[in-house]
Structures are given as C-alpha cells and as structure tokens.
Design a protein around this motif. Structure first.
Motif, PDB file in Angstrom:
ATOM      1  N   LEU A 159      -1.355  -9.664   4.053  1.00  0.00           N
ATOM      2  CA  LEU A 159      -2.135  -8.438   3.859  1.00  0.00           C
ATOM      3  C   LEU A 159      -3.000  -8.130   5.074  1.00  0.00           C
ATOM      4  O   LEU A 159      -3.131  -6.967   5.477  1.00  0.00           O
ATOM      5  N   GLN A 162      -1.028  -6.361   7.749  1.00  0.00           N
ATOM      6  CA  GLN A 162      -0.815  -4.952   7.439  1.00  0.00           C
ATOM      7  C   GLN A 162      -2.085  -4.137   7.687  1.00  0.00           C
ATOM      8  O   GLN A 162      -2.038  -3.025   8.231  1.00  0.00           O
ATOM      9  N   ALA A 163      -3.232  -4.691   7.276  1.00  0.00           N
ATOM     10  CA  ALA A 163      -4.495  -3.977   7.478  1.00  0.00           C
ATOM     11  C   ALA A 163      -4.786  -3.790   8.962  1.00  0.00           C
ATOM     12  O   ALA A 163      -5.202  -2.705   9.401  1.00  0.00           O
ATOM     13  N   TRP A 291      -1.235  -1.142   1.675  1.00  0.00           N
ATOM     14  CA  TRP A 291      -0.683  -2.457   1.901  1.00  0.00           C
ATOM     15  C   TRP A 291       0.057  -2.887   0.649  1.00  0.00           C
ATOM     16  O   TRP A 291      -0.119  -2.313  -0.417  1.00  0.00           O
TER      17      TRP A 291
END
Length: 325
Positions: A159, A162-163, A291
């Motif tokens: 995650l 993705q952030a 996400w």
C-alpha cells in the motif's frame, strides 16, 4: 460456531479448529457472522509464546486475531435495528477472537464495507491500511523524493508503494526472491530490486543514486543498508522489523548526515481523528481505487498453514482467513 484456538504455545500446528458455543452480544454490541479474519505477523510471535510488542501473551486457550469482516446477524441491547444485515468490518482492538465464524464487538467499532471491496480486502484496509496511511501521512513524499519501500510484498509495503506513486516521487521497491519481486512489477514503480541478492544496494546506487525517504518495515541488515543509502538530510521512517530486530541507528547517522529518523509508535494516534479516522479513510481510499490491498487467503481451518507461510515469507500481502457464507 467453529473457531481456531491455541491451547499451547509453540508451532503453527498448535492452532486447532474447535467447536464452541455461539456468541451473544452484550449491550451496545453486535455479533458478526465472520467471512474474513486478518492474520498479523504479531499473531505468530504470540503463538510462539514470545513476549514483546504492543500485546501481552494471552491466557490459554485463546482465539487469535483482531480484524474481522462479515454481516451483522445479531444485535445487543440498545443497538439500532438498522445495523442488522449490514456488511461491516471491524478491528476488535486489544482483545483476541478474530479466527472464528462469529465475533462480538462494540457497535462503535464498525465500518461499512465500501461497494466494490470484498471482505478480505476490507480486513486488510481496516488494519494494515490504517498503518500504511499513518506512515504516509507522517512522512509524505515530495515530487523530488526518491522513496524506498523494502517490504513491498507485504501488506503495509504494498500500500505504501501505491501511495508514494501518487505524489510523483521516484519509487523504489524491494522484496526477497524472484517470485516476490516479479509480483512487485505490477506496481508500476521506477525500480524493483531483490534484497536477497548481494549487489542490490549497488543496483540502487547506479540506478537512482541516494535515497531521500525510506519506509522501513524490515529492520535488520536490510534496514541498515537502506539507512546507509539514504543521502544527507534524508528521512527514515520505521514502522516494524520483520527481520526480527529494528534497524540500528547511531548518533553519527542523525548528526553527521542530518537524517531525520522516526518511529511510528504512538505518533499515529496524534494525527487528526487518531487511529479510527485512519481506518475509515483507508477503507474509503480502497473503495475509490486510490489504492488496493494485496491479499493472500486461506480457509479458516488452514490457519496453521497460513501462519507457517507468513513466517516463511511465502505469503504475499495481507494474510486473511476466510469462511464460506
């Protein structure tokens, strides 16, 4: 109901499937017919009987797990009837009970599962996602940053990568082994490295130069190498140590190179709305597709297999136990 209970500390095989009486919610509580239960690396530590971390060793027998998703099927006294039949996800807090077909929790702990998100993904978002969002909010990358996520095949790291991409920063991710690094290619980041290779640090130097922001959930030798790759004035945010020990940081790292070194710890609670707001926002972002959690699922009865795979780093992303409904 059926539940996984630990009767004796030790190996994964000590997790046994038991038949237990159905649960009844108390005042202000609901019962959830569980379809997905989260498994955390900390669960494996507690199963082995090793103290440390935020939770004490439980009294035995115990039902591990603290993240569940499913449908509300029974209400306690004083709970609005509108909750009945709703698909929800909850973090049970500091108490166990997640590896089961039923769970009881306070109504204030519930979140609706966003449309388009399955229950296993919701479990990942409410626990793993809130941690990742807390790390990201505390050390948000700028466009000119070179960000390194050395645990990107895990739930939080996946995650965070993705952030970080949403900010326009250069993003470097890592994992151990060809299979795990191949999966990381799906993230669309700037560089994927295998930290099981002896030349991985040199690859990073040649391709992107120094790092300016590290999200360290690995610790140990990998974390220390990432710290040495971090350039003057860089930031190093620690949120865990899957290698077994936290990254060693000395005074020279902080003073001589001007590094900012942080530990997630209680800082997450100081963010606006605290941990509950982070969990709600993480679910919202997952529902919007900003996400998407990476999840490895196992049937509830295979909890021992799930623990063994998590400890051996065979599982990808967030490990979740599932109950057919």
């Amino acid at each position: 109901m059926r539940a996984i209970r630990l009767h004796e500390f030790g190996a994964p095989g000590n997790l046994l499937l038991d038949d237990l009486p159905d649960l009844s919610p108390g005042p202000g509580q609901v019962r959830i017919a569980v379809s997905a239960s989260g498994v955390h690396l900390l669960d494996t530590t507690l199963r082995r009987g090793e103290a440390g971390g935020p939770l004490p060793l439980p009294e035995l027998p115990t039902i591990p797990g603290r993240e569940v998703a499913g449908v509300v099927d029974e209400l306690g006294e004083g709970v609005d009837e509108a909750w009945r039949g709703r698909r929800v996800v909850a973090h049970l807090g500091m108490v166990p009970g997640g590896y089961a077909e039923q769970a009881v929790t306070d109504v204030g702990s519930l979140y609706d599962v966003p449309p388009g998100l399955n229950d296993a993904e919701a479990v990942a978002a409410v626990g793993t996602g809130r941690t990742a969002l807390g790390v990201f909010e505390l050390e948000r990358p700028a466009m000119d940053d070179v960000v390194f996520v050395p645990s990107a095949a895990g739930g939080v790291g996946w995650l965070l990568a993705q952030a970080a991409r949403t900010t326009g920063a250069t993003v470097v991710v890592a994992a151990r082994g060809a299979g795990r690094t191949a999966k990381l290619g799906e993230l669309g980041v700037d560089l994927v490295v295998d930290y099981g290779r002896p030349d991985w640090a040199e690859t990073v130097r040649q391709r992107v130069g120094g790092l300016s922001l590290v999200y360290d959930g690995v610790g140990g030798a990998v974390g220390r190498t990432a710290l040495e790759l971090t350039g003057p004035g860089g930031r190093f945010m620690m949120f865990g140590w899957s290698a077994g020990e936290a990254t060693r940081v000395g005074t020279d790292d902080v003073v001589a190179r001007g590094l900012t070194v942080g530990w997630l710890g209680q800082r997450m609670r100081a963010l606006p709305g605290g941990i509950p707001a982070l969990a709600g926002r993480s679910l919202e972002l997952a529902g919007q597709g900003w996400w998407r959690p990476l999840v490895s699922t196992y049937p509830l009865a295979d909890a021992a297999v799930a623990h063994a795979d998590l400890e051996a780093r065979r599982a990808l992303g967030k490990v979740v136990l599932t109950v057919p409904r």
